[in-house]
Design a protein around this motif. Structure first.
Motif, PDB file in Angstrom:
ATOM      1  N   TRP A  26       3.002  -1.339   1.507  1.00 28.76           N
ATOM      2  CA  TRP A  26       2.731  -2.180   2.670  1.00 28.76           C
ATOM      3  C   TRP A  26       3.954  -2.257   3.582  1.00 28.76           C
ATOM      4  O   TRP A  26       3.829  -2.203   4.805  1.00 28.76           O
ATOM      5  N   ASP A  31       0.096  -1.341   6.732  1.00 26.69           N
ATOM      6  CA  ASP A  31      -1.363  -1.409   6.605  1.00 26.69           C
ATOM      7  C   ASP A  31      -1.742  -2.626   5.770  1.00 26.69           C
ATOM      8  O   ASP A  31      -1.227  -2.828   4.667  1.00 26.69           O
ATOM      9  N   SER A  32      -2.643  -3.440   6.282  1.00 28.26           N
ATOM     10  CA  SER A  32      -3.020  -4.673   5.592  1.00 28.26           C
ATOM     11  C   SER A  32      -3.785  -4.418   4.294  1.00 28.26           C
ATOM     12  O   SER A  32      -3.858  -5.304   3.443  1.00 28.26           O
ATOM     13  N   TYR A  36      -3.477  -6.740   0.670  1.00 31.27           N
ATOM     14  CA  TYR A  36      -4.622  -7.298  -0.045  1.00 31.27           C
ATOM     15  C   TYR A  36      -4.673  -6.780  -1.481  1.00 31.27           C
ATOM     16  O   TYR A  36      -4.981  -7.534  -2.404  1.00 31.27           O
TER      17      TYR A  36
END
Length: 87
Positions: A26, A31-32, A36
């Motif tokens: 990340w 990038d999300s 997550y």
């Protein structure tokens, strides 16, 4: 059950190491999806650790399984969000 406790601790450690890898990805990409996944694996590691450390009886394991359910829900949400964003 020392062997069960040892193996459960190893699984919890594996989940937390996966969390750290996803945090590193990340930070590189931003990038999300990776944040997550890191959150989901942290929850899975926490839940597995709770099985070992809390020594809960079988009728109280439902609350710990809800932690796993939340982790898998986060993974499904992250994948759906990424696919929707790219479409």
């Amino acid at each position: 059950m020392p062997l069960y406790d040892f193996l459960s601790g190893a699984v919890a450690t594996g989940f937390l190491v996966c969390c750290l890898f996803f945090l590193r990805y990340w930070r590189r990409t931003g990038d999300s999806l990776f944040i997550y996944f890191a959150l989901a694996f942290a929850l899975l590691g926490f839940g597995e650790g709770m099985f070992t450390l809390a020594n809960v009886q079988s009728e109280h394991r439902v609350t710990i399984f809800l932690i796993r359910l939340a982790a898998f829900g986060i993974i499904i949400f992250a994948i759906a969000r990424t696919n929707r964003r790219r479409a």
